[in-house]
Design an enzyme around this catalytic site. Sequence first.
Site, PDB file in Angstrom:
ATOM      1  N   HIS A  81      56.775 -18.336 -13.944  1.00  0.00           N
ATOM      2  CA  HIS A  81      57.780 -19.150 -13.264  1.00  0.00           C
ATOM      3  C   HIS A  81      57.801 -20.654 -13.875  1.00  0.00           C
ATOM      4  O   HIS A  81      56.802 -21.001 -14.086  1.00  0.00           O
ATOM      5  CB  HIS A  81      57.565 -19.282 -11.961  1.00  0.00           C
ATOM      6  CG  HIS A  81      58.575 -19.949 -11.311  1.00  0.00           C
ATOM      7  ND1 HIS A  81      59.665 -19.315 -10.762  1.00  0.00           N
ATOM      8  CD2 HIS A  81      58.827 -21.158 -10.991  1.00  0.00           C
ATOM      9  CE1 HIS A  81      60.520 -20.151 -10.034  1.00  0.00           C
ATOM     10  NE2 HIS A  81      59.954 -21.432 -10.221  1.00  0.00           N
ATOM     11  N   ASP A 160      62.598 -18.652   2.852  1.00  0.00           N
ATOM     12  CA  ASP A 160      63.166 -19.674   1.876  1.00  0.00           C
ATOM     13  C   ASP A 160      64.548 -19.636   1.606  1.00  0.00           C
ATOM     14  O   ASP A 160      65.111 -20.829   1.133  1.00  0.00           O
ATOM     15  CB  ASP A 160      62.233 -19.145   0.308  1.00  0.00           C
ATOM     16  CG  ASP A 160      62.453 -20.351  -0.736  1.00  0.00           C
ATOM     17  OD1 ASP A 160      62.200 -21.401  -0.412  1.00  0.00           O
ATOM     18  OD2 ASP A 160      63.132 -19.699  -1.491  1.00  0.00           O
ATOM     19  N   ARG A 167      67.077 -27.926   2.185  1.00  0.00           N
ATOM     20  CA  ARG A 167      66.565 -28.925   1.234  1.00  0.00           C
ATOM     21  C   ARG A 167      67.453 -29.426   0.283  1.00  0.00           C
ATOM     22  O   ARG A 167      67.634 -30.826  -0.128  1.00  0.00           O
ATOM     23  CB  ARG A 167      65.412 -28.237   0.707  1.00  0.00           C
ATOM     24  CG  ARG A 167      64.212 -28.144   1.785  1.00  0.00           C
ATOM     25  CD  ARG A 167      63.068 -27.283   1.070  1.00  0.00           C
ATOM     26  NE  ARG A 167      62.609 -27.782  -0.130  1.00  0.00           N
ATOM     27  CZ  ARG A 167      62.103 -27.242  -1.244  1.00  0.00           C
ATOM     28  NH1 ARG A 167      61.975 -26.000  -1.280  1.00  0.00           N
ATOM     29  NH2 ARG A 167      61.450 -28.088  -2.315  1.00  0.00           N
ATOM     30  N   SER A 182      57.755 -22.605  -1.153  1.00  0.00           N
ATOM     31  CA  SER A 182      58.958 -22.035  -1.600  1.00  0.00           C
ATOM     32  C   SER A 182      58.720 -21.255  -2.853  1.00  0.00           C
ATOM     33  O   SER A 182      59.242 -20.076  -2.857  1.00  0.00           O
ATOM     34  CB  SER A 182      59.834 -23.054  -1.981  1.00  0.00           C
ATOM     35  OG  SER A 182      61.287 -22.473  -2.804  1.00  0.00           O
ATOM     36  N   LYS A 186      57.769 -16.463  -2.816  1.00  0.00           N
ATOM     37  CA  LYS A 186      58.576 -15.370  -3.668  1.00  0.00           C
ATOM     38  C   LYS A 186      57.765 -14.645  -4.402  1.00  0.00           C
ATOM     39  O   LYS A 186      58.131 -13.462  -4.519  1.00  0.00           O
ATOM     40  CB  LYS A 186      59.987 -16.221  -4.395  1.00  0.00           C
ATOM     41  CG  LYS A 186      60.784 -16.790  -3.229  1.00  0.00           C
ATOM     42  CD  LYS A 186      61.947 -17.416  -3.976  1.00  0.00           C
ATOM     43  CE  LYS A 186      61.376 -18.899  -4.026  1.00  0.00           C
ATOM     44  NZ  LYS A 186      62.717 -19.655  -4.680  1.00  0.00           N
TER      45      LYS A 186
END
Length: 442
Positions: A81, A160, A167, A182, A186
């Site tokens: 990620h 989320d 946010r 967050s 996931k």
Amino acid sequence: MDILSVLENKKRGKALSAEEIGFFVRGAADHSLPDYQLAALLMAIRLNGMDARETADLTMAMAYSGDMLIPDVGGVPVDKHSTGGVGDTTTLVLAPLVAACGGKVLKMSGRGLGHTGGTLDKLESIPGMRIALSEKEFQDIVRTVGCAVVSQSAQLAPADKTLYSLRDVTATVDSIPLIVSSILSKKFAAGAKAIVLDVKTGSGALMPTLEASIELAQAMVAIGDHAGRRIVAVVSGMEEPLGSHVGNALEVKEAIDILAGRAQGPLKKVSLFLGAQMLLASGVADTEEEALDRLNRALDSGAGLQKLKEMIAAQGGDSRVCDDVNLLPKAPVLYPVRAREGGFLAHVNGTALGLAAQRMGAGRVRKEDAIDPAVGFVMEKRIGDEVKPGDVLCTLHAASAESAKETEERVLGALAFTKEPAPKARLLYALITPQGVRNLHE
Ligand code: URA
Ligand code: CA
């Protein structure tokens, strides 16, 4: 339990209990709590923080707010990620290379928003490519091919979805516990057992300084380790686009060029480093040296490009693009942006370049906007390069002459030159593992 007492506690800086956290996360997932109370709580968390135990409880509550996948892919599912870059196509380079070495890459990606590109948008520039696959479909592809890149299903970490959209509009994105929960909720929900994080630092990154980026990386590694995942984080620079190509089809072309051995440079280097960490984290290789060696061999033999072809074909795309990049969408106008004066390229505003590509049509201003897969630009110079007046700095691939003219000014405005030689931008800063921080000197 009532939300007012949870709000009161966080306002006063108290640590929330697991029950309090579970209560508001359920309320976010099923929309039983109104947005204004969630928004107030997010601001209280942003201002008063959360300790490691609260962050872990928040991450797990968010992960369990929807489906939890237990992927059956014939190996350790590994994910990578990135916290958002410009011209950053590492996924398309490393997923096939890691698969060619025996890794099982299950990558759930997002769309681009704002100045950063999204892997899904890039993939969709390949004719026929499908990114919305069923759980069974993508697990089958990961098992047989070794990698799949798909969109995240709405059933994963629904809390989320609610919290992130709040946010975004309440100035509460830059909170370490909120970012950690967050991103990792996931990954946990998608069933990743090994996770490599690429935390960007520099202008336009989530965290403003190197120290804050390392702190974020350490917080993510601590929570991942606590949850029993093999996790490492790389802190990498974002002083300029990582690859030379910015734009959806252009970035796919650059990834293919690297896998075909036609292109070198920082994108290749960072992709190989992240790929090596993925092989290590998933236990496919034992040392960094062995991992890099195997990845380089997969590159040189063409095995990586072959894997990309197989993945594209399995996801319904036209895999002939791997042999002939001319089959990718092409913009009608090619336009060179030339230097108006000489010197050394000293500073690049990566965010401004990302926004310039977005304005050309490569990205969205609103979530529902359509994008033009063909447009973008190719940077011909990097930070530290010497430039003479009239040299081509960048080649625009535009939808119209008017768009090219407009983009020329934006691109020139994003570059700064000095008379004295300027140092190259640093690529890799640090590797963070549960054991500590290793400085990288690249
Ligand atoms: N990306 C996410 O998914 N969540 C964040 O909080 C920040 C970046
Ligand atoms: Ca990206």
